[in-house]
Design a protein around this motif. Structure first.
Motif: not given
Length: 243
Positions: A115-136
């Motif tokens: 579950t944690l891996g799936a969640c982190l993978l989703w977040l990594a994909i969104q960060v890569q596409s700038n959907f979520f801002s990691w720096e924020s």
């Protein structure tokens, strides 16, 4: 009160521990307030279901897999919708605290890491596409610390739980040893009492018979024998006084 204990409150054997984690629910709730959109209302409903499932997870019954895997599913959904990957920490500390067998713990642990891996993978994909801002959020360093904390949380919880359980078992074992020692001491005192009283009563009986015979043949010696007859009784009384 029975309704609260059965459906609302956490099992008493876990103490205040589960309620402590509920404090962190304040953060997602404040991020949803005010509930002025359909998305926030639906998310608030899912969060309420997560809390309910989390509470039921502390009741170790046949339905436990439903509550644990239900939390995993809700964690994935709420991570996809609102990036709330930290909700996995609730389940991490829960599975580590439950009094379950090692195979069951390993089973839930594997599910947790999937579950944690799936969640982190989703977040990594969104960060890569700038959907979520990691720096924020808290930056790369803070993100790494958070990931490490999530990775080791179930193991840390299990270690703390085992330590507490061993301490309770040791306390119970010491209590049993104390009971055995007390019982043995009582039995020893009872044996000593039986032997002392038996010996005293035998002496009294013999001297009483002797005094009755002397009363006919040598009355002048009866007083002396009666004084001797008092000695075992005094010895026994002194022995009782020491007890």
């Amino acid at each position: 009160m029975k309704f609260l204990q059965k459906y609302i409150l956490f099992p008493k054997r876990f103490g205040f521990y589960p309620y402590f984690w509920l404090i962190w629910i304040i953060f997602p709730i404040t991020s949803l307030w005010p509930f002025d959109t359909a998305h926030k209302l639906v998310t608030a409903g899912l969060l309420a279901i997560f809390i309910w499932v989390y509470r039921n997870g502390y009741s170790v019954t046949k339905s436990l897999p439903i509550w644990i895997y239900g939390q995993y599913l809700l964690c994935v959904i709420l991570t996809v919708t609102d990036a709330w990957v930290y909700l996995t920490l609730f389940t991490a500390w829960e599975i580590g605290s439950l009094p379950i067998s090692k195979p069951k713990f390993r089973q839930y642990l594997i599910g947790y890491y999937v579950t944690l891996g799936a969640c982190l993978l989703w977040l990594a994909i969104q960060v890569q596409s700038n959907f979520f801002s990691w720096e924020s959020s808290s930056g790369v360093g803070g993100g790494i610390v958070m990931i490490l904390f999530e990775l080791f949380s179930p193991l840390a919880a299990k270690s703390i739980s085992n330590s507490y359980r061993r301490r309770e078992e040791l306390r119970a074992q010491n209590s049993r040893y104390a009971d055995v020692i007390k019982r043995g001491e009582r039995e020893r005192i009872a044996r000593d009492l039986h032997d002392t009283l038996g010996q005293s009563f035998s002496t009294i009986t013999i001297k009483a018979e002797l005094a009755s015979k002397l009363l006919e043949k040598k009355p002048e010696q009866v007083a002396s024998e009666l004084k001797k007859l008092q000695q075992p009784r005094e010895t026994t009384c002194n022995w009782f006084g020491k007890l």
